[in-house]
Design a protein around this motif. Sequence first.
Motif, PDB file in Angstrom:
ATOM      1  N   GLU A  27      -5.892  35.571  43.194  1.00  0.00           N
ATOM      2  CA  GLU A  27      -4.447  35.450  43.351  1.00  0.00           C
ATOM      3  C   GLU A  27      -4.031  35.608  44.805  1.00  0.00           C
ATOM      4  N   GLY A  28      -2.830  35.140  45.102  1.00  0.00           N
ATOM      5  CA  GLY A  28      -2.283  35.290  46.441  1.00  0.00           C
ATOM      6  C   GLY A  28      -2.604  34.136  47.371  1.00  0.00           C
ATOM      7  N   ILE A  29      -3.267  33.094  46.862  1.00  0.00           N
ATOM      8  CA  ILE A  29      -3.617  31.931  47.684  1.00  0.00           C
ATOM      9  C   ILE A  29      -2.821  30.741  47.187  1.00  0.00           C
ATOM     10  N   SER A  30      -2.103  30.087  48.089  1.00  0.00           N
ATOM     11  CA  SER A  30      -1.278  28.953  47.691  1.00  0.00           C
ATOM     12  C   SER A  30      -2.006  27.617  47.816  1.00  0.00           C
ATOM     13  N   ASP A  31      -2.977  27.525  48.719  1.00  0.00           N
ATOM     14  CA  ASP A  31      -3.663  26.251  48.923  1.00  0.00           C
ATOM     15  C   ASP A  31      -5.020  26.488  49.569  1.00  0.00           C
ATOM     16  N   ILE A  32      -5.966  25.645  49.217  1.00  0.00           N
ATOM     17  CA  ILE A  32      -7.277  25.642  49.876  1.00  0.00           C
ATOM     18  C   ILE A  32      -7.664  24.185  50.079  1.00  0.00           C
ATOM     19  N   ILE A  45      -7.484  28.146  54.139  1.00  0.00           N
ATOM     20  CA  ILE A  45      -7.018  28.912  52.989  1.00  0.00           C
ATOM     21  C   ILE A  45      -5.642  29.453  53.349  1.00  0.00           C
ATOM     22  N   GLU A  46      -4.616  29.005  52.611  1.00  0.00           N
ATOM     23  CA  GLU A  46      -3.250  29.469  52.855  1.00  0.00           C
ATOM     24  C   GLU A  46      -2.903  30.539  51.838  1.00  0.00           C
ATOM     25  N   VAL A  47      -2.407  31.655  52.334  1.00  0.00           N
ATOM     26  CA  VAL A  47      -2.071  32.778  51.459  1.00  0.00           C
ATOM     27  C   VAL A  47      -0.567  32.862  51.245  1.00  0.00           C
ATOM     28  N   HIS A  48      -0.192  33.462  50.106  1.00  0.00           N
ATOM     29  CA  HIS A  48       1.213  33.752  49.815  1.00  0.00           C
ATOM     30  C   HIS A  48       1.625  34.981  50.599  1.00  0.00           C
ATOM     31  N   TRP A  49       2.820  34.969  51.116  1.00  0.00           N
ATOM     32  CA  TRP A  49       3.428  36.205  51.603  1.00  0.00           C
ATOM     33  C   TRP A  49       4.196  36.711  50.407  1.00  0.00           C
ATOM     34  N   PHE A  50       3.573  37.612  49.630  1.00  0.00           N
ATOM     35  CA  PHE A  50       4.103  37.998  48.335  1.00  0.00           C
ATOM     36  C   PHE A  50       5.532  38.504  48.380  1.00  0.00           C
ATOM     37  N   SER A  51       5.941  39.111  49.477  1.00  0.00           N
ATOM     38  CA  SER A  51       7.297  39.649  49.516  1.00  0.00           C
ATOM     39  C   SER A  51       8.349  38.545  49.602  1.00  0.00           C
ATOM     40  N   PHE A  52       7.948  37.329  49.966  1.00  0.00           N
ATOM     41  CA  PHE A  52       8.889  36.214  50.061  1.00  0.00           C
ATOM     42  C   PHE A  52       8.721  35.213  48.927  1.00  0.00           C
TER      43      PHE A  52
END
Length: 94
Positions: A27-32, A45-52
């Motif tokens: 979890e926490g990855i938006s794209d690879i 590997i693009e990660v989510h900034w979970f707070s946003f």
Amino acid sequence: MQQIPYQTKKSSLVMKNAELIQNKTLEGISDIRDASDRTGMQIVIEVHWFSFDPTYHIERDQMCCYLTRTTQMTHQLIKYNLHETLTYGGWIGS
């Protein structure tokens, strides 16, 4: 990602990670994606900034700050991850 283990196929690595992301195991990855070109190998590997991210935000009832409780585990989590915060990590000034 700049290096992968010897005799590891880049395409299978990307596909396996994409499966893990799709199955919500990772979890926490938006794209690879594979961004390699003639200058070298690169897996992005693009990660989510979970707070946003609204999908990670859980709406809760407002509670007074004096009602919150912390445990020793909470103190350890904060202590070990304080360097990753925006202010203490050096990304923004205080």
